[in-house]
Design a protein around this motif. Structure first.
Motif, PDB file in Angstrom:
ATOM      1  N   ARG A 111     -17.071  43.738 -16.003  1.00  0.00           N
ATOM      2  CA  ARG A 111     -17.757  45.007 -15.779  1.00  0.00           C
ATOM      3  C   ARG A 111     -18.381  45.042 -14.388  1.00  0.00           C
ATOM      4  NH1 ARG A 111     -22.542  47.004 -19.712  1.00  0.00           N
ATOM      5  NH2 ARG A 111     -23.671  45.249 -18.807  1.00  0.00           N
ATOM      6  N   ASP A 112     -18.951  43.935 -13.964  1.00  0.00           N
ATOM      7  CA  ASP A 112     -19.522  43.863 -12.613  1.00  0.00           C
ATOM      8  C   ASP A 112     -18.438  44.115 -11.567  1.00  0.00           C
ATOM      9  OD1 ASP A 112     -21.960  43.224 -13.756  1.00  0.00           O
ATOM     10  OD2 ASP A 112     -21.769  41.062 -13.387  1.00  0.00           O
ATOM     11  N   ALA A 113     -17.246  43.557 -11.805  1.00  0.00           N
ATOM     12  CA  ALA A 113     -16.129  43.751 -10.872  1.00  0.00           C
ATOM     13  C   ALA A 113     -15.706  45.211 -10.824  1.00  0.00           C
ATOM     14  CB  ALA A 113     -14.955  42.867 -11.274  1.00  0.00           C
ATOM     15  N   LEU A 114     -15.701  45.870 -11.986  1.00  0.00           N
ATOM     16  CA  LEU A 114     -15.365  47.290 -12.030  1.00  0.00           C
ATOM     17  C   LEU A 114     -16.382  48.108 -11.245  1.00  0.00           C
ATOM     18  CD1 LEU A 114     -13.838  49.775 -13.081  1.00  0.00           C
ATOM     19  CD2 LEU A 114     -15.168  49.593 -15.207  1.00  0.00           C
ATOM     20  N   THR A 115     -17.651  47.796 -11.414  1.00  0.00           N
ATOM     21  CA  THR A 115     -18.693  48.497 -10.667  1.00  0.00           C
ATOM     22  C   THR A 115     -18.503  48.309  -9.167  1.00  0.00           C
ATOM     23  OG1 THR A 115     -20.284  48.223 -12.473  1.00  0.00           O
ATOM     24  CG2 THR A 115     -21.179  48.684 -10.298  1.00  0.00           C
ATOM     25  N   ARG A 120      -9.998  53.939 -13.235  1.00  0.00           N
ATOM     26  CA  ARG A 120      -9.776  52.914 -14.247  1.00  0.00           C
ATOM     27  C   ARG A 120      -8.935  53.540 -15.359  1.00  0.00           C
ATOM     28  NH1 ARG A 120     -13.083  50.042 -18.221  1.00  0.00           N
ATOM     29  NH2 ARG A 120     -14.568  51.794 -18.341  1.00  0.00           N
ATOM     30  N   PHE A 121      -8.024  52.769 -15.925  1.00  0.00           N
ATOM     31  CA  PHE A 121      -7.304  53.245 -17.100  1.00  0.00           C
ATOM     32  C   PHE A 121      -7.163  52.123 -18.115  1.00  0.00           C
ATOM     33  CE2 PHE A 121      -3.748  51.386 -14.814  1.00  0.00           C
ATOM     34  CZ  PHE A 121      -2.755  51.119 -15.748  1.00  0.00           C
ATOM     35  N   THR A 122      -6.800  52.492 -19.312  1.00  0.00           N
ATOM     36  CA  THR A 122      -6.601  51.538 -20.379  1.00  0.00           C
ATOM     37  C   THR A 122      -5.365  51.942 -21.165  1.00  0.00           C
ATOM     38  OG1 THR A 122      -7.671  50.398 -22.247  1.00  0.00           O
ATOM     39  CG2 THR A 122      -8.067  52.777 -22.041  1.00  0.00           C
ATOM     40  N   LEU A 123      -5.064  51.190 -22.190  1.00  0.00           N
ATOM     41  CA  LEU A 123      -3.861  51.487 -22.977  1.00  0.00           C
ATOM     42  C   LEU A 123      -3.976  50.880 -24.359  1.00  0.00           C
ATOM     43  CD1 LEU A 123      -0.895  49.224 -21.756  1.00  0.00           C
ATOM     44  CD2 LEU A 123      -3.295  48.664 -21.519  1.00  0.00           C
TER      45      LEU A 123
END
Length: 211
Positions: A135-139, A206-209
């Motif tokens: 999560r830190d990396a995403l931020t 960001r995306f998910t699947l």
């Protein structure tokens, strides 16, 4: 295309490497220990430390895209700190080399009714520090303005399985099937990653699947 793949010897990296090679791409497979990298057509193994920004920038220069499947290792007591610091090093290297970055993170930052999974009391304690690091990396990557980036969070359940090419995409919330499960095989996640390489649809997102 010319693809640089960081973490090519890991659980996710191996699947992405195989998928990219199957598509006929030229892949520079980057890992600390190249002995663990599968010998495949079009694949060149390169030993490099992802935390060495200068060396990594040289290794990925001239590629069309760099994919980061970096993970410090779930047993590392400093996993959260390393996930963030090395992710920042990878971001810096991609910016220095002037190429697009696809970063693979975790599902913990996905949201249900506005609350991230990692913040729920039910989140498994053994995965929490790694999830917080992702999560830190995403931020960190969301704050980048001078980089073409994409961040992928897998489904809640990621495991070896079949390559079906039948999955659905989402954004910031988990993708659930008709049974209420959020799952994806590592093989199909690799399909989605290579598809994003070939046909970018989530630049700056960001995306998910899931199935």
């Amino acid at each position: 295309m010319k693809i640089a793949l960081i973490g090519a010897s890991g659980f996710v990296g191996k699947a992405v490497l195989k998928e990219a090679a199957t598509h006929g791409h030229e892949v520079t497979a980057i890992a600390r220990n190249t002995d663990k990298i599968e010998a495949l057509p079009g694949v060149t193994a390169v030993a490099a430390d992802a935390s060495d920004t200068g060396a990594l920038a040289k290794a990925i220069a001239g590629h069309d895209v760099v994919i980061s499947a970096y993970n410090p290792g779930w047993g590392d007591p400093e996993i959260r700190q390393k996930q963030l610091s090395v992710s920042k090093d990878i971001i810096a290297a991609a910016k220095s080399a002037g190429i697009r970055l696809i970063m693979i993170g975790g599902a913990g930052s996905l949201e249900i009714q506005g609350k991230q999974l990692v913040d729920s009391p039910e989140f498994p304690a053994e995965w929490k520090e790694g999830a917080l690091g992702a999560r830190d990396a995403l931020t960190a990557i969301r704050g980048e303005k001078d980089l073409e980036w994409t961040f992928l969070s897998p489904a809640i359940h990621l495991a070896p399985g079949e390559r079906t090419e039948k999955y659905r995409l989402g954004t910031d919330s988990p993708v659930f099937d008709e049974k209420g499960e959020s799952a994806i095989s590592v093989e199909d996640m690799a399909v989605a990653i290579v598809s994003e390489v070939e046909n970018p649809k989530h630049i700056g997102k960001r995306f998910t699947l899931g199935y």
